[in-house]
Design a protein around this motif. Structure first.
Motif, PDB file in Angstrom:
ATOM      1  N   VAL A   9       0.877  -1.178   0.000  1.00  0.00           N
ATOM      2  CA  VAL A   9       0.000   0.000   0.000  1.00  0.00           C
ATOM      3  C   VAL A   9       0.906   1.218   0.000  1.00  0.00           C
ATOM      4  N   ILE A  10       0.730   2.101  -0.979  1.00  0.00           N
ATOM      5  CA  ILE A  10       1.584   3.300  -1.044  1.00  0.00           C
ATOM      6  C   ILE A  10       0.823   4.474  -0.435  1.00  0.00           C
ATOM      7  N   GLY A  11       1.329   4.988   0.678  1.00  0.00           N
ATOM      8  CA  GLY A  11       0.731   6.180   1.276  1.00  0.00           C
ATOM      9  C   GLY A  11       0.194   5.930   2.665  1.00  0.00           C
ATOM     10  N   GLY A  12       0.717   6.678   3.624  1.00  0.00           N
ATOM     11  CA  GLY A  12       0.286   6.523   5.012  1.00  0.00           C
ATOM     12  C   GLY A  12      -0.559   7.682   5.490  1.00  0.00           C
ATOM     13  N   GLY A  13      -1.521   8.091   4.654  1.00  0.00           N
ATOM     14  CA  GLY A  13      -2.554   9.024   5.100  1.00  0.00           C
ATOM     15  C   GLY A  13      -3.697   8.202   5.671  1.00  0.00           C
ATOM     16  N   SER A  43      -2.451  15.416   3.034  1.00  0.00           N
ATOM     17  CA  SER A  43      -3.479  16.354   3.507  1.00  0.00           C
ATOM     18  C   SER A  43      -4.033  15.954   4.870  1.00  0.00           C
ATOM     19  N   THR A  44      -3.735  14.730   5.296  1.00  0.00           N
ATOM     20  CA  THR A  44      -4.399  14.224   6.501  1.00  0.00           C
ATOM     21  C   THR A  44      -4.118  15.065   7.748  1.00  0.00           C
ATOM     22  N   TRP A  45      -2.875  15.491   7.932  1.00  0.00           N
ATOM     23  CA  TRP A  45      -2.530  16.083   9.228  1.00  0.00           C
ATOM     24  C   TRP A  45      -3.242  17.397   9.505  1.00  0.00           C
ATOM     25  N   HIS A  46      -3.557  18.184   8.455  1.00  0.00           N
ATOM     26  CA  HIS A  46      -4.166  19.487   8.734  1.00  0.00           C
ATOM     27  C   HIS A  46      -5.673  19.529   8.487  1.00  0.00           C
ATOM     28  N   ALA A  47      -6.298  18.334   8.382  1.00  0.00           N
ATOM     29  CA  ALA A  47      -7.748  18.314   8.156  1.00  0.00           C
ATOM     30  C   ALA A  47      -8.493  18.871   9.359  1.00  0.00           C
ATOM     31  N   ALA A 202      -2.526   4.731  -2.693  1.00  0.00           N
ATOM     32  CA  ALA A 202      -3.262   5.597  -1.755  1.00  0.00           C
ATOM     33  C   ALA A 202      -2.390   6.826  -1.516  1.00  0.00           C
ATOM     34  N   GLY A 203      -1.833   7.345  -2.589  1.00  0.00           N
ATOM     35  CA  GLY A 203      -0.835   8.424  -2.509  1.00  0.00           C
ATOM     36  C   GLY A 203      -1.404   9.799  -2.247  1.00  0.00           C
ATOM     37  N   GLY A 204      -2.729   9.936  -2.084  1.00  0.00           N
ATOM     38  CA  GLY A 204      -3.342  11.215  -1.700  1.00  0.00           C
ATOM     39  C   GLY A 204      -2.856  12.356  -2.574  1.00  0.00           C
ATOM     40  N   GLU A 209       1.135  11.405  -9.223  1.00  0.00           N
ATOM     41  CA  GLU A 209       2.539  11.076  -9.504  1.00  0.00           C
ATOM     42  C   GLU A 209       2.765   9.565  -9.376  1.00  0.00           C
ATOM     43  N   VAL A 210       2.134   8.941  -8.399  1.00  0.00           N
ATOM     44  CA  VAL A 210       2.265   7.480  -8.249  1.00  0.00           C
ATOM     45  C   VAL A 210       1.609   6.794  -9.455  1.00  0.00           C
ATOM     46  N   GLY A 211       0.482   7.302  -9.901  1.00  0.00           N
ATOM     47  CA  GLY A 211      -0.185   6.751 -11.093  1.00  0.00           C
ATOM     48  C   GLY A 211       0.723   6.834 -12.315  1.00  0.00           C
ATOM     49  N   GLU A 224      -6.693  24.289  -2.882  1.00  0.00           N
ATOM     50  CA  GLU A 224      -6.418  24.905  -1.585  1.00  0.00           C
ATOM     51  C   GLU A 224      -7.731  24.972  -0.813  1.00  0.00           C
ATOM     52  N   HIS A 225      -7.639  24.787   0.494  1.00  0.00           N
ATOM     53  CA  HIS A 225      -8.859  24.837   1.316  1.00  0.00           C
ATOM     54  C   HIS A 225      -8.533  25.523   2.638  1.00  0.00           C
ATOM     55  N   MET A 226      -9.411  26.449   3.027  1.00  0.00           N
ATOM     56  CA  MET A 226      -9.134  27.225   4.245  1.00  0.00           C
ATOM     57  C   MET A 226     -10.207  27.051   5.310  1.00  0.00           C
ATOM     58  N   TYR A 227      -9.757  27.006   6.550  1.00  0.00           N
ATOM     59  CA  TYR A 227     -10.695  27.171   7.664  1.00  0.00           C
ATOM     60  C   TYR A 227     -10.042  28.062   8.711  1.00  0.00           C
ATOM     61  N   LEU A 228     -10.879  28.742   9.472  1.00  0.00           N
ATOM     62  CA  LEU A 228     -10.331  29.620  10.509  1.00  0.00           C
ATOM     63  C   LEU A 228     -10.727  29.113  11.882  1.00  0.00           C
ATOM     64  N   VAL A 351      -9.891  10.998  -2.359  1.00  0.00           N
ATOM     65  CA  VAL A 351     -10.849  10.941  -1.230  1.00  0.00           C
ATOM     66  C   VAL A 351     -10.858  12.309  -0.560  1.00  0.00           C
ATOM     67  N   MET A 352     -11.902  13.072  -0.829  1.00  0.00           N
ATOM     68  CA  MET A 352     -11.911  14.446  -0.330  1.00  0.00           C
ATOM     69  C   MET A 352     -12.479  14.554   1.094  1.00  0.00           C
ATOM     70  N   ALA A 353     -13.094  13.484   1.576  1.00  0.00           N
ATOM     71  CA  ALA A 353     -13.614  13.507   2.952  1.00  0.00           C
ATOM     72  C   ALA A 353     -13.129  12.250   3.651  1.00  0.00           C
TER      73      ALA A 353
HETATM   74  C1  LIG Z   1      -7.694  22.308   5.301  1.00  0.00           C
HETATM   75  C2  LIG Z   1      -8.307  20.969   5.139  1.00  0.00           C
HETATM   76  C3  LIG Z   1      -9.415  20.624   5.910  1.00  0.00           C
HETATM   77  C4  LIG Z   1      -9.987  19.360   5.761  1.00  0.00           C
HETATM   78  N1  LIG Z   1     -11.062  19.027   6.537  1.00  0.00           N
HETATM   79  C5  LIG Z   1     -11.586  17.774   6.458  1.00  0.00           C
HETATM   80  C6  LIG Z   1     -12.641  17.381   7.313  1.00  0.00           C
HETATM   81  O1  LIG Z   1     -13.108  18.139   8.134  1.00  0.00           O
HETATM   82  N2  LIG Z   1     -13.137  16.128   7.170  1.00  0.00           N
HETATM   83  C7  LIG Z   1     -12.657  15.243   6.246  1.00  0.00           C
HETATM   84  O2  LIG Z   1     -13.149  14.117   6.169  1.00  0.00           O
HETATM   85  N3  LIG Z   1     -11.664  15.615   5.410  1.00  0.00           N
HETATM   86  C8  LIG Z   1     -11.109  16.839   5.511  1.00  0.00           C
HETATM   87  N4  LIG Z   1     -10.083  17.191   4.670  1.00  0.00           N
HETATM   88  C9  LIG Z   1      -9.685  16.250   3.631  1.00  0.00           C
HETATM   89  C10 LIG Z   1      -8.806  15.166   4.182  1.00  0.00           C
HETATM   90  O3  LIG Z   1      -7.669  15.733   4.682  1.00  0.00           O
HETATM   91  C11 LIG Z   1      -8.502  14.155   3.066  1.00  0.00           C
HETATM   92  O4  LIG Z   1      -9.704  13.577   2.628  1.00  0.00           O
HETATM   93  C12 LIG Z   1      -7.597  13.040   3.530  1.00  0.00           C
HETATM   94  O5  LIG Z   1      -6.512  13.518   4.245  1.00  0.00           O
HETATM   95  C13 LIG Z   1      -7.105  12.211   2.360  1.00  0.00           C
HETATM   96  O6  LIG Z   1      -6.232  11.243   2.842  1.00  0.00           O
HETATM   97  P1  LIG Z   1      -5.305  10.380   1.909  1.00  0.00           P
HETATM   98  O7  LIG Z   1      -4.761   9.298   2.740  1.00  0.00           O
HETATM   99  O8  LIG Z   1      -6.048  10.005   0.687  1.00  0.00           O
HETATM  100  O9  LIG Z   1      -4.168  11.359   1.386  1.00  0.00           O
HETATM  101  P2  LIG Z   1      -2.954  12.074   2.088  1.00  0.00           P
HETATM  102  O10 LIG Z   1      -3.297  12.531   3.445  1.00  0.00           O
HETATM  103  O11 LIG Z   1      -2.453  13.094   1.137  1.00  0.00           O
HETATM  104  O12 LIG Z   1      -1.898  10.929   2.269  1.00  0.00           O
HETATM  105  C14 LIG Z   1      -1.099  10.417   1.247  1.00  0.00           C
HETATM  106  C15 LIG Z   1       0.169   9.874   1.846  1.00  0.00           C
HETATM  107  O13 LIG Z   1       0.882   9.177   0.852  1.00  0.00           O
HETATM  108  C16 LIG Z   1       2.251   9.416   1.017  1.00  0.00           C
HETATM  109  N5  LIG Z   1       2.898   9.183  -0.283  1.00  0.00           N
HETATM  110  C17 LIG Z   1       2.556   9.752  -1.460  1.00  0.00           C
HETATM  111  N6  LIG Z   1       3.373   9.296  -2.437  1.00  0.00           N
HETATM  112  C18 LIG Z   1       4.206   8.423  -1.866  1.00  0.00           C
HETATM  113  C19 LIG Z   1       5.287   7.655  -2.360  1.00  0.00           C
HETATM  114  N7  LIG Z   1       5.653   7.728  -3.637  1.00  0.00           N
HETATM  115  N8  LIG Z   1       5.921   6.840  -1.502  1.00  0.00           N
HETATM  116  C20 LIG Z   1       5.557   6.764  -0.210  1.00  0.00           C
HETATM  117  N9  LIG Z   1       4.593   7.512   0.326  1.00  0.00           N
HETATM  118  C21 LIG Z   1       3.913   8.330  -0.500  1.00  0.00           C
HETATM  119  C22 LIG Z   1       2.309  10.870   1.463  1.00  0.00           C
HETATM  120  O14 LIG Z   1       3.513  11.197   2.111  1.00  0.00           O
HETATM  121  C23 LIG Z   1       1.096  10.962   2.363  1.00  0.00           C
HETATM  122  O15 LIG Z   1       1.387  10.715   3.714  1.00  0.00           O
HETATM  123  C24 LIG Z   1      -9.474  18.431   4.805  1.00  0.00           C
HETATM  124  C25 LIG Z   1      -8.366  18.801   4.053  1.00  0.00           C
HETATM  125  C26 LIG Z   1      -7.794  20.048   4.207  1.00  0.00           C
HETATM  126  C27 LIG Z   1      -6.604  20.394   3.386  1.00  0.00           C
END
Ligand SMILES: Cc1cc2nc3c(=O)[nH]c(=O)nc-3n(C[C@H](O)[C@H](O)[C@H](O)COP(=O)(O)OP(=O)(O)OC[C@H]3O[C@@H](n4cnc5c(N)ncnc54)[C@H](O)[C@@H]3O)c2cc1C
Length: 808
Positions: A9-13, A43-47, A202-204, A209-211, A224-228, A351-353
């Motif tokens: 699995v590629i990606g630890g979000g 994007s996961t850490w700042h959701a 699952a490269g988020g 780029e992984v594709g 870009e997405h903002m919240y205050l 996956v936007m949510a």
């Molecule tokens: C400001 C903001 C607010 C948000 N608020 C919400 C909310 O309230 N509720 C909600 O459900 N969602 C929210 N989201 C959306 C949410 O953050 C995303 O839906 C979610 O983080 C997606 O997760 P992911 O695992 O798909 O991707 P990502 O979090 O982007 O994770 C992908 C991971 O893959 C790793 N990776 C990529 N390529 C490689 C590679 N080649 N080799 C090894 N590792 C790799 C990256 O380092 C990363 O850790 C928000 C997003 C933002 C920006």
């Protein structure tokens, strides 16, 4: 790090960790997740950490419900806190149109088991003290709404997966992926290679780029997405003290805002109209835990509405503005599943949510990988809903549109303009000149209806400006003859020495003789439907299949996965290499006879016959079949001849007052015949007996077709559901789809589609109900815009119940 694994699995979000957990929970423990940095580094850490069950697609909503129910389990399994606060929430409507939309959401929720309730604005203010009730006309209360700790949830998935035997390798960047000659994947990282049977992207933020490492251009784009976050607010402290509870979530659709409590203050996020794409072409690999520069001007119009709707914000300082990127697919739903043409390569991205959907994505994908089936109807998330037309520029246009409309109403008759027109057929300009109003299917422009000068769609939940005009199109067909464009169907050519045997195995029907056609259901191993087609035997070992246009990639993925090795069968999706026209109505034969020298009399060219013939000067393939349920013909023609065929038919039809009809009229026509359609009535969760297609299943045929055993068992036991046609005592609004069907005061089923059958002058609906009540003469009601309307099952088609017109 291990050198071999069943799955990488590629990606630890949040998404990758959920996939890893679900694979391990399902029994595949030889699985490793590779993360280029720390977990959560996309994007996961700042959701904002919000979660809810609401989704436009009921099947995605079900998976969101599952996701939320999962957090307790992973917390217990991992010992890692997820920080879940199930506060409940209110969805706010500032206009009557929005309240109508919310009533539809509540109706869907009823059969999904989602506890929603329409309440007044005053009641909403009693639940959410910061809102000004004068700004709203009503609301919906949702108990399954809340927020969580994004990092806690991600680590809980990862820890639970590790406990089950899965591995996580941090600071391991995948640099390339190569397919080996033995079919395995070589995943090349900065710490060495891992050879795997399966790879999950699952490269988020880096999914594109992984594709690209395997030659895929995925339709995803980051915005870009903002919240205050505000300073502490006395109103919040008072409420917390007075009630002992947090302030509940709120979504203010008309302000394009979402809100929740964050410590002693509030968090307010926006989906602003003036949105901004992030990293349009290439996501930088060195992007990590940094945030983007906030741009308050961009969100100012939304904040202005928010501060008016929630006056306490006017007196509070803003502590912080977070701006971060996250990815979207063109329609805002995830991209999940196996990728056609790349066996063992899977995606779980866009996956936007992630905190509402991540669990459901992981569950569906792990089922799919291990059992061969996602175990649920996930069409709305299936990566196969896009074809090569979803280019980078198309994705850009659509994602920006989708972001800016995230909280906008989409009316059932509203077509969204971005990224269009893209694919058009040769008669596009000709039909436009006749007033065609266009919709889109699988990237192709499709005529919906024909408007007189100065008339266009007025967006509404109710019958609208097209009503009388569609009625005229229907009348043209039923009383004389109509012509429509049907290029949006998927068309496939099958040939080769093994074609007949292969079709006999893959399709559940009896194969037609040369020169004949049949309806052809296609089943999965579990006996449920995976396609419904028209199959034509052209002769000389050549076969032609027509099916749902939007499912072309979906069906090709299935066909190709089931092709015999050695090349004895060739299948090609013809796409727009073949255009289509159809004529239908009692005068259709006379029109065709005038336009061709072929003998098209009933004796020479009966119902379900197929033949090549020239129409005017254009060489065509003509089948005597019509989705209108009338005497009619489907005509397939190379695009360079489509205009000539069109001109010949229109000229021949002149003396019969031939009229043009679009897909809305076609819908009205097929509904009064109780004809279902793919992705509405026919979906991979229904069996042929349930869907009423068992009469086309050749249970007794010699060939051991896929799904035969399970379909036989379904037939014996009768299945659980039945598809039924209903007549609804509606007033000025018809069903759209997904409404609740009540029986004796209890919700027992759901609507798949419907509308107004202009010829029969009845409001009709199709939908599934439990078998036990499927023949009850009365007691049914169908909910439209929050009001229950008496409905009656219509066992026989409203039009031509004895099939005399079709066979005439
Ligand atoms: C400001 C903001 C607010 C948000 N608020 C919400 C909310 O309230 N509720 C909600 O459900 N969602 C929210 N989201 C959306 C949410 O953050 C995303 O839906 C979610 O983080 C997606 O997760 P992911 O695992 O798909 O991707 P990502 O979090 O982007 O994770 C992908 C991971 O893959 C790793 N990776 C990529 N390529 C490689 C590679 N080649 N080799 C090894 N590792 C790799 C990256 O380092 C990363 O850790 C928000 C997003 C933002 C920006």
């Amino acid at each position: 790090m291990k050198s071999h694994a069943k799955v990488v699995v590629i990606g630890g979000g949040v998404v990758g960790c959920s996939v890893l957990f679900h694979l391990a929970r399902h029994g595949w423990t030889d699985v490793v997740l590779l993360e280029r940095d720390e977990l959560t580094s996309g994007s996961t850490w700042h959701a904002a950490g919000g979660m809810h069950t609401i989704n436009g697609d009921p099947n995605v909503a079900k998976l969101q419900k599952y996701t939320i129910s999962l957090y307790k389990e992973i917390e217990e399994l991992s010992g890692q806190a997820t920080g879940v606060h199930l506060t409940g929430g209110v969805l706010l409507a500032a206009t009557e149109a929005r309240l109508d939309w919310l009533r539809g959401v509540v109706s869907k929720g009823r059969y999904l088991g989602i506890d929603l309730e329409v309440i007044s604005a005053k009641e909403a203010a009693e639940l959410m003290p910061l809102l000004d009730p004068k700004q709203f006309v009503g609301a919906v209360r949702n108990k399954e709404d809340g927020h969580l700790d994004p990092s806690g949830v991600t680590h809980a998935y990862a820890k639970a997966a590790r406990k089950l035997g899965a591995e996580v390798e941090r600071f391991t960047k995948v640099e390339d992926i190569v397919r080996r000659s033995d079919g395995l994947w070589r995943v090349i990282t900065n710490k060495g290679d891992v050879v795997a049977e399966h790879v999950v992207n699952a490269g988020g933020l880096w999914a594109r780029e992984v594709g690209r490492m395997v030659g895929l251009e995925l339709p995803v784009l980051a915005m870009e997405h903002m919240y205050l976050i505000t300073e502490d607010m006395p109103e919040v402290a008072d409420w917390n003290k007075k009630t002992g509870t947090e302030i509940i979530h709120a979504v203010d659709f008309d302000g394009e805002l979402y809100l929740r409590q964050e410590r002693g203050g509030m968090l307010m996020g926006t989906y602003e109209k003036a949105n901004k794409v992030w990293s349009e072409f290439q996501t930088p690999w060195n992007f990590g835990h940094e945030l983007l520069e906030p741009d308050i001007d961009r969100i100012a119009p939304s904040l202005e509405v928010g501060f008016r709707h929630f006056p306490a914000f006017q007196k509070t300082g803003i502590k912080q503005i977070i701006n971060g990127p996250f990815t979207f697919a063109p329609d805002g739903n995830p991209l999940v599943g196996p990728v056609r043409g790349l066996p063992g390569f899977w995606v779980a991205c866009g996956v936007m949510a992630g905190f509402s959907q991540g669990g459901g994505v992981g569950l569906a994908l792990s089922n799919w990988m291990i059992e061969g089936d996602p175990g649920a109807d996930i069409w709305a998330m299936d990566v196969a809903r896009y074809g090569d037309w979803a280019t980078m520029a198309y994705t850009n246009a659509k994602v920006r549109e989708n972001y800016s409309r995230r909280f906008s109403i989409r009316f059932p008759n509203e077509e969204l303009p971005a990224g269009r027109p893209l694919k058009t057929t040769p008669v596009y300009d000709v039909l436009s000149a006749k007033g065609a109003q266009w919709g889109v299917a699988y990237g192709l422009e499709v005529p919906l209806w024909y408007a007189p000068e100065g008339v266009k769609d007025e967006f509404s939940w109710r019958r609208s400006s097209d009503f009388d005009h569609v009625a005229k199109e229907v009348a043209a067909v039923r009383n004389g003859v109509g012509l429509s464009e049907i290029s949006s169907f998927a068309k496939y050519k099958v040939a080769g020495e093994g074609a007949k045997a292969w079709l006999d195995r893959i399709l559940a029907c009896k194969l037609p003789k040369p020169g004949r056609m049949t309806l052809a259901p296609m089943l999965k191993e579990d006996g449920k439907l995976i396609g419904d087609f028209t199959l034509a035997n052209i002769g000389d070992g050549e076969w032609f299949i027509a099916g749902s246009g939007v499912a072309e990639q979906y069906h090709m993925r299935w066909f190709e996965a089931h092709l015999p090795k050695g090349g004895s069968v060739r299948i090609e999706a013809l796409g727009q290499k073949l255009a289509g026209l159809a004529i239908a109505g009692p005068k259709a034969r006379e029109v065709l006879a005038k336009a061709t020298r072929a003998d098209v009399s009933n004796a020479a060219f009966p119902f379900m016959a197929v033949a090549r013939m020239d129409i005017g000067m254009a060489p065509c393939l003509v089948g005597r079949v019509s989705y209108t349920g009338d005497l009619g013909y489907e005509i397939w023609v190379a695009p360079e001849y489509q205009r000539a065929a069109y001109r010949a038919l229109m000229a021949a039809g002149e003396e019969f007052d031939i009229g043009l009809f679009g897909s809305r009229a076609l819908n009205a026509l097929r509904l009064e015949k109780n004809y279902g359609s793919w992705a509405r009535e026919y979906r991979p969760i229904y069996g042929p007996a349930e869907a009423g297609l068992d009469r086309f299943v050749a249970y007794g045929k010699e060939a051991d077709f896929i799904g035969k055993e399970a379909a036989l068992a379904e037939r014996k036991q009768g299945g659980k559901l039945r598809l039924r046609g209903f007549i609804v005592e509606a007033d000025d609004a018809d069903v759209i789809g997904d409404e609740a069907i009540w029986h004796d005061g209890v919700v027992r089923g759901w609507v798949t589609s419907g509308g107004y059958a202009h010829h029969s002058k009845k409001s009709v609906a199709m939908g599934y109900v439990p078998k036990e009540i499927a023949d009850e003469p009365d007691g049914f009601e169908i909910e439209i815009l929050g009001k229950r309307h008496t409905a009656r099952i219509q066992p026989a088609p409203l039009f031509d119940a004895n099939f005399e017109r079709m066979r005439a």
